[in-house]
Design an enzyme around this catalytic site. Structure first.
Site, short mmCIF file in Angstrom:
data_model
loop_
_atom_site.label_atom_id
_atom_site.label_comp_id
_atom_site.label_asym_id
_atom_site.label_seq_id
_atom_site.Cartn_x
_atom_site.Cartn_y
_atom_site.Cartn_z
N GLU A 185 56.95 -69.29 -26.93
CA GLU A 185 56.23 -68.91 -28.15
C GLU A 185 55.52 -70.08 -28.79
O GLU A 185 54.43 -69.94 -29.35
CB GLU A 185 57.20 -68.28 -29.15
CG GLU A 185 56.54 -67.80 -30.44
CD GLU A 185 55.53 -66.68 -30.20
OE1 GLU A 185 54.49 -66.69 -30.89
OE2 GLU A 185 55.77 -65.81 -29.36
N GLU A 186 56.12 -71.29 -28.73
CA GLU A 186 55.61 -72.40 -29.53
C GLU A 186 55.13 -73.61 -28.72
O GLU A 186 54.36 -74.41 -29.23
CB GLU A 186 56.68 -72.88 -30.52
CG GLU A 186 57.36 -71.77 -31.32
CD GLU A 186 56.41 -70.95 -32.18
OE1 GLU A 186 55.20 -71.27 -32.24
OE2 GLU A 186 56.87 -69.98 -32.80
N SER A 215 49.94 -62.36 -39.91
CA SER A 215 50.84 -63.41 -39.44
C SER A 215 50.83 -64.57 -40.44
O SER A 215 51.19 -64.36 -41.60
CB SER A 215 50.45 -63.85 -38.03
OG SER A 215 51.49 -64.58 -37.43
N ASP A 237 58.76 -55.86 -34.25
CA ASP A 237 58.24 -57.22 -34.16
C ASP A 237 59.38 -58.19 -33.83
O ASP A 237 60.35 -58.30 -34.58
CB ASP A 237 57.59 -57.60 -35.49
CG ASP A 237 56.73 -58.86 -35.40
OD1 ASP A 237 57.00 -59.71 -34.55
OD2 ASP A 237 55.78 -58.98 -36.21
N HIS A 295 54.29 -57.65 -32.86
CA HIS A 295 53.56 -58.50 -33.79
C HIS A 295 52.05 -58.33 -33.69
O HIS A 295 51.33 -58.45 -34.68
CB HIS A 295 53.94 -59.96 -33.54
CG HIS A 295 53.42 -60.91 -34.56
ND1 HIS A 295 53.79 -60.85 -35.90
CD2 HIS A 295 52.56 -61.96 -34.47
CE1 HIS A 295 53.19 -61.81 -36.57
NE2 HIS A 295 52.43 -62.49 -35.73
#
Length: 755
Positions: free
Chosen positions: A216-217, A621, A696, A728
């Site tokens: 994800e990051e 977001s 989400d 999401h």
């Protein structure tokens, strides 16, 4: 409601000409021509796709003979087949029909992985070329298919019962590798023999898989890496047992699914990670010593060209230190730190480490000067030369032509609002940088493996995505998809009403330049006063104010046709502007960003055609967070706000993202409190709509439910729309049509009550 109008200081700036539209693009944009049909919300995401034929998954075969890509079907823009174009003739044909594959349900692991990759759709979603250009590997619904280019035969590989994920061909094409049931497997393609390389995967132990925050990051979607000579595979082994096990409710229309997820909340434990190599000849695993500190990240792993030395990037939990370490996998488990980067705030990751083949050296990207630039080092970490320099940022290294001594890269040298393709000499960088891309807008190149010819995926505000083939000098040699919105194009009936924005600059309170773009309504009349929708994201690495095509702008165009102005400003903290601009938010998110959005509203209120008391802010977001913070902290600026899937308390978000900007809650408790929306709930007056997907798994639904409760406890009136089963990204035509109809209705009720 008390309104803040133009101040004397601001009026002096306007009179002096310090706040005005500016020619910020490399060329002036020409308004598009086409039909004058209004763009309805129902048409925005219907088939065929409004942007026309926009291939995805573009690749040049390693021999440069074919261009391959995934193309959606005309009657279903979400279902993809694999197509090919012969470079020599331009002949286009369908290479593989997805109906020939068993396209079905995905595993939960693969669904989550695709959500992290932002891959949406059905049919063929990914494919891999063999090194000799004779075959393709196509994963589909946990099965693997091998397609022979010459014969056209497609065969199903016998991989066993498990759901195969993260599949790929080995560097020389002799093997296929994949992960199933949290273990790593390989198959010899000639014999069909399958070897299970790891055996302890299961439960909290995952072999060759990227953990949640890596996907994800960190932009690391895999947990294993082939040696170039196919003798070994490097892989991670993660132990998720320290990570808090959360029972999360995914709420669907027909029931509630209880999902157990190990979610690393900010300040809480991360996974334990090990790095090893496994030999294909005997299955022997050797573990590499990562050091005494176990609470670390492993964002990048890469073999050197000798297939003996392995590099990995070691990142501290605080993300203020990044080491490039190299280990001789055949003689030691001890790595040597070749290069170390440090920052008082944080270090951004990149994918620009390139080990050269014709000399013992590597290319490295660093932001140490305040902007991302390229450097050449020898293998001992001694600087040979700086390849690029200046107050602008490199985006990515695209290709290195060692034979000609040239480095091709993308970047923002001409303007931060456009992405161009450049090259610089590897041996004599002082000769200067040459720009290859010629059209104004956003260029995203895909180079061939063995020559500096490239596909250019290009778009601008007046041109939906095009694909063209270019030579090493940037000259166009062939159109792959010209995609001009002429008669018969899905966009043409609406393109005559398409509005091109005005660009300009403002000054932040610390003197830094803020870029904005202002869309005026269709049939604009300067004597009228228009309501304004401020569209915002505002978070790190993102950028809205660009000369590029985006599906997100469809709703902007619809709003223009409803009689709104739409304003966008990239506040401090957003991307492609250097570290000083981005790091203004360090340890204090939601402060500088809001101040900059307020400066944008101050500017809007100087314009005679703006209804200064009818301004709304809308974002999703981080933009949803920004909408809340802006309205709650500056209620006299924004009459209404739309907040989509917002983070409301940063202690509810993950470690790697949140701690990069905020530190840990244990050491920055006051900062976390200030950055939360909850201290400002009492300031809220009216006009708020919150929406969230009820499944989400990125920004958890709990963020919104906590805010619902806080607003209700304060007796505040607001609106909310929750979408059963939505993640999401809010995918699905029916979901998006309902969402945007609801948003338009809300804005009309809030900003045009008398119309």
């Amino acid at each position: 409601m008390k309104q803040k109008w133009i101040t004397p200081a601001l009026l002096m700036m306007v009179v002096a000409g310090q706040i005005k539209a500016a020619p910020l693009l490399t060329e002036t944009l020409t308004p598009p021509a086409g039909g004058s049909s209004p763009l309805t919300i129902e048409r925005m995401y219907a088939s065929p796709a409004l942007a026309g034929s926009t291939p995805r998954g573009l690749k040049l075969s390693p021999d440069g003979r074919l261009v391959t890509f995934l193309a959606a079907r005309e009657n279903d823009q979400h279902f993809y087949d694999l197509w090919q174009i012969e470079v020599s003739t331009g002949k286009r044909s369908k290479l593989l029909n997805a109906d020939k594959l068993a396209v079905g349900e995905l595993s939960n692991e693969e669904k989550a992985r695709r959500e992290r990759q932002r891959i949406y759709g059905q049919g063929i979603m990914e494919y891999f070329w063999s090194a000799d250009s004779k075959a393709l590997l196509i994963p589909a619904s946990g099965k693997l298919y091998h397609h022979d280019i010459i014969s056209g035969h497609t065969r199903l590989l016998k991989t066993g019962e498990g759901f195969a994920t993260d599949a790929r061909l080995s560097p020389k094409g002799n093997y296929v590798s994949w992960v199933a049931d949290q273990n790593l497997y390989v198959m010899a393609l000639v014999s069909g023999n399958v070897i299970q390389l790891t055996k302890d995967g299961g439960g909290a132990i995952k072999n060759a898989m990227a953990e949640f925050v890596a996907q994800e990051e960190m932009d690391r979607m895999t947990g294993y890496w082939w040696a170039p000579d196919e003798s070994a595979i490097a892989f991670t082994r993660i132990d998720e047992s320290p990570v808090e096990l959360v029972v999360r409710n995914e709420i669907y229309a027909d029931g509630i699914k209880l999902t157990e997820q190990r979610y690393p909340y900010a300040g809480k434990p991360n996974v334990l990670i090990d790095l090893g190599t496994v030999q294909l000849a005997d299955g022997k695993i050797n573990w590499i010593d990562l050091g005494e500190e176990k609470d670390i990240y492993l964002p990048r792993v890469k073999w050197l060209n000798d297939s003996r030395h392995l590099s990995f990037q070691w990142q501290s939990r605080q993300q203020q230190q990044l080491d490039l370490r190299i280990v001789d996998t055949q003689s030691s488990d001890q790595a040597v730190t070749v290069l170390a980067e440090h920052s008082d705030a944080w270090l951004n990751l990149n994918n620009d480490l390139i080990f050269l083949k014709q000399q013992d050296a590597f290319i490295w990207a660093s932001e140490r000067s305040g902007y991302k630039h390229l450097y050449l080092y020898d293998l001992k970490g001694k600087l040979i030369s700086q390849l690029t320099d200046g107050q602008w940022s490199v985006d990515d290294v695209e290709y290195v032509d060692e034979a000609q001594g040239l480095v091709y890269f993308s970047g923002r040298r001409d303007t931060p609002l456009e992405r161009h393709i450049y090259r610089v000499s590897l041996t004599q960088p002082e000769q200067g940088i040459i720009r290859l891309s010629r059209r104004v807008g956003m260029h995203n190149p895909e180079f061939a493996k063995s020559s500096p010819v490239y596909l250019d995926y290009f778009s601008s505000l007046v041109q939906p995505p095009q694909v063209s083939l270019h030579d090493q000098h940037g000259a166009l040699t062939q159109w792959i998809e010209q995609n001009i919105p002429l008669k018969g194009h899905p966009l043409e009936p609406y393109f005559g009403l398409w509005q091109v924005p005005e660009f300009g600059t403002l000054k932040a309170e610390d003197g830094q330049t803020l870029y904005y773009r202002l869309h005026k309504p269709t049939d604009f009349d300067a004597s009228r006063k228009y309501p304004v929708v401020v569209r915002v994201y505002g978070g790190p690495h993102a950028q809205l104010v660009t000369n590029s095509w985006s599906e997100h702008d469809y709703f902007t165009q619809h709003l223009l046709q409803r009689g709104y102005l739409v304003f966008q400003l990239d506040n401090r903290g957003s991307g492609n502007r250097g570290t000083r601009f981005e790091q203004a938010i360090y340890l204090n998110m939601g402060d500088a960003e809001v101040e900059d959005q307020k400066a944008g509203v101050d500017f809007l209120r100087t314009l005679l055609f703006v209804a200064g008391d009818r301004i709304a802010i809308y974002g999703h977001s981080y933009g949803g967070y920004m909408a809340l913070m802006s309205q709650f902290k500056a209620p006299d600026y924004f009459r209404a706000a739309i907040s989509g899937a917002p983070v409301t308390d940063w202690s509810l978000y993950d470690t790697h993202y949140t701690e990069r900007y905020m530190g840990q809650p244990q050491t920055n408790a006051e900062g976390y409190q200030r950055a939360s929306v909850f201290p400002y709930v009492s300031n809220y007056q009216r006009g708020l709509l919150i929406y969230h997907g009820m499944a989400d798994d990125n920004v958890l639904f709990e963020n919104s439910t906590r805010l619902y409760k806080a607003l209700q406890d304060e007796g505040k009136l607001f609106e909310m729309i929750d979408y059963p089963g939505s993640k999401h990204s809010m995918q699905g035509e029916k979901v998006r049509v309902h969402l945007y109809r609801s948003l338009a209705d809300f804005l009309d009720r809030q900003l045009k009550p008398g119309d």
